[in-house]
Design an enzyme around this catalytic site. Structure first.
Site, PDB file in Angstrom:
ATOM      1  N   GLY A 206       0.840  -1.205   0.000  1.00  0.00           N
ATOM      2  CA  GLY A 206       0.000   0.000   0.000  1.00  0.00           C
ATOM      3  C   GLY A 206       0.866   1.243   0.000  1.00  0.00           C
ATOM      4  O   GLY A 206       2.061   1.180  -0.324  1.00  0.00           O
ATOM      5  N   ASN A 207       0.302   2.378   0.334  1.00  0.00           N
ATOM      6  CA  ASN A 207       1.099   3.607   0.438  1.00  0.00           C
ATOM      7  C   ASN A 207       0.442   4.535   1.457  1.00  0.00           C
ATOM      8  O   ASN A 207      -0.604   4.212   2.011  1.00  0.00           O
ATOM      9  CB  ASN A 207       1.256   4.272  -0.933  1.00  0.00           C
ATOM     10  CG  ASN A 207      -0.090   4.606  -1.547  1.00  0.00           C
ATOM     11  OD1 ASN A 207      -0.810   5.454  -1.041  1.00  0.00           O
ATOM     12  ND2 ASN A 207      -0.452   3.919  -2.630  1.00  0.00           N
ATOM     13  N   HIS A 208       1.062   5.681   1.700  1.00  0.00           N
ATOM     14  CA  HIS A 208       0.619   6.560   2.795  1.00  0.00           C
ATOM     15  C   HIS A 208      -0.560   7.471   2.446  1.00  0.00           C
ATOM     16  O   HIS A 208      -0.935   8.306   3.252  1.00  0.00           O
ATOM     17  CB  HIS A 208       1.784   7.458   3.245  1.00  0.00           C
ATOM     18  CG  HIS A 208       2.882   6.687   3.921  1.00  0.00           C
ATOM     19  ND1 HIS A 208       2.656   5.951   5.048  1.00  0.00           N
ATOM     20  CD2 HIS A 208       4.193   6.542   3.610  1.00  0.00           C
ATOM     21  CE1 HIS A 208       3.793   5.381   5.419  1.00  0.00           C
ATOM     22  NE2 HIS A 208       4.739   5.722   4.562  1.00  0.00           N
TER      23      HIS A 208
END
Ligand code: CTP
Length: 394
Positions: A206-208
């Site tokens: 995923g990512n932020h």
């Protein structure tokens, strides 16, 4: 929606002050920034702690506090609107005659913004000629009065004088702030948030991204009249009030959702932080710890923006984003042409207050005619306004 609106809420001494807690909650939920001033009498009906917790700002009560001074002039200038709710009979009389004996009155008398009041009192006081005169006087100064409602009163009697319900007050403000709606009749799609690519049942790539910027854009497009479809990746943020929200998890699901609606859209704003790669195989059982290293084979996801750039019609406007850490302008311009977008919004992680995890952002916009628009660091709601204003210009 009151997204980005600065509301100064004055609470005075009336039993209806207990409703100020719900009112504050609704204002904040609607996107407003709320600062509260209470009179001494109001504190007998509702606690400053409750209101400061709900508004996320310290509640102001005194003109001076030990060695600090509440700057009433700047408070009045800070606000887009001052709302006094409930307005007691006593405070109404002070507003009518300009008596300045507390912080609330000092702010009211120096406010440069519009002032709106929601009176609350028992019916006999409400019907008194002095009250009627005071109301007329306050209205004649250019202030707005939100009418009282009829019903059960604190005295046990029933009649006129109840403060308008918090929901009605928020609706009143919504209507007041309704901006020009140049996008009325237009359909807009916004992608927002991250995507999660499953590795096994407990892990993902995923990512932020929180989805905050995309949601702010969707809200702003709606306020400007567009019919908005939000394609939203995994996020814990409260969902906005929009007619269509399509929840997705993976890049493939986001692609499918976008393709299913894009044809009907006039505008597509691709703000999501889509994973560029996804595991070749999604394990159905948890991967157990074995050797010192592990390799997971990844394969490219479909580039949604690029695909939409290939199939878009002349009357469709396509907006992409570029989040960069280096050679920002070069990469942003490359994305503008390679993805056939009409506009690219660049944010650089090198700018203070920009990117993931901040409530603010700093953007530069490039359009396909070669124009460059630079903006300062602002709240995400204000950045959304700049982006939508640029879309409207295009
Ligand atoms: N985008 C998309 N689909 C993808 C990847 C990106 O729609 N699979 C969109 C994003 O929503 C954004 C724009 O493309 O509007 C640029 O995304 P970004 O991740 O910055 O660029 P990439 O094209 O993925 O290139 P790189 O990661 O190499 O910078």
């Amino acid at each position: 929606m009151l997204t980005g609106k600065k509301i100064l809420l004055g609470v005075t001494g009336s039993i209806a002050a207990y409703k100020a807690a719900l009112l504050t909650r609704l204002l904040v939920k609607s996107g407003a920034e709320v600062k509260i001033i209470m009179t001494a009498a109001a504190k007998d009906f509702v606690s400053p702690l409750a209101l400061s917790t709900l508004s996320k700002n310290a509640v102001l009560t005194d003109l001076a506090n030990n060695d600090s001074w509440a700057n009433h002039v700047m408070l009045g200038r800070w606000a887009d609107l001052m709302l006094v709710a409930p307005l007691s009979c006593n405070s109404l009389a002070k507003m009518a005659s300009g008596i300045c004996d507390n912080l609330l009155m000092a702010v009211y008398l120096s406010a440069t913004c519009k002032v709106v009041v929601a009176p609350a009192m028992d019916e006999d006081m409400w019907l008194h000629p002095a009250t009627k005169n005071n109301l007329q006087q306050v209205a004649s100064f250019g202030n707005f009065i939100i009418p009282v409602e009829s019903g059960e009163l604190a005295s046990g009697l029933s009649g006129e004088g109840r403060m308008a319900e918090p929901e009605s007050i928020v609706k009143w403000l919504d209507d007041y702030f309704l901006p020009d709606q140049p996008l009325k009749g237009k359909k807009a799609m916004v992608t927002a948030g991250p995507t999660y690519e499953q590795i096994d049942p407990v892990r993902f790539i995923g990512n932020h991204s929180s989805g905050r910027m995309g949601i702010a854009i969707a809200n702003e497009l709606r306020m400007r009249g567009a019919e908005v479809t939000l394609v939203l990746g995994p996020t814990t943020l409260e969902l906005p009030e929009l007619p269509v929200i399509i929840r997705v998890k993976t890049a493939a699901e986001m692609y499918a959702a976008c393709i299913s609606v894009f044809d009907k859209m006039d505008i597509a704003v691709m703000n999501a932080a889509v994973a560029d790669y996804t595991p070749v195989e999604k394990q159905t059982e948890k991967i157990k710890k074995t050797g010192d290293n592990i390799t997971i084979a990844l394969t490219k996801t479909k580039d949604i923006l690029k695909y939409l750039g290939e199939i878009k019609k002349n009357n469709q406007l396509l907006i992409g984003f570029a989040l960069e850490t280096n050679n920002e302008e070069t990469y942003a311009l490359k994305k503008l042409t390679e993805k056939n977008a009409d506009m690219i919004v660049l944010n650089s992680l090198n700018d203070e207050g920009a990117g993931f995890g901040y409530d603010t952002n700093k953007i530069t916009i490039f359009d396909k005619s070669g124009k460059k628009y630079c903006f300062d660091t602002k709240s995400k709601a204000a950045v959304a306004r700049d982006i939508v204003n640029t879309i409207i210009q295009l």
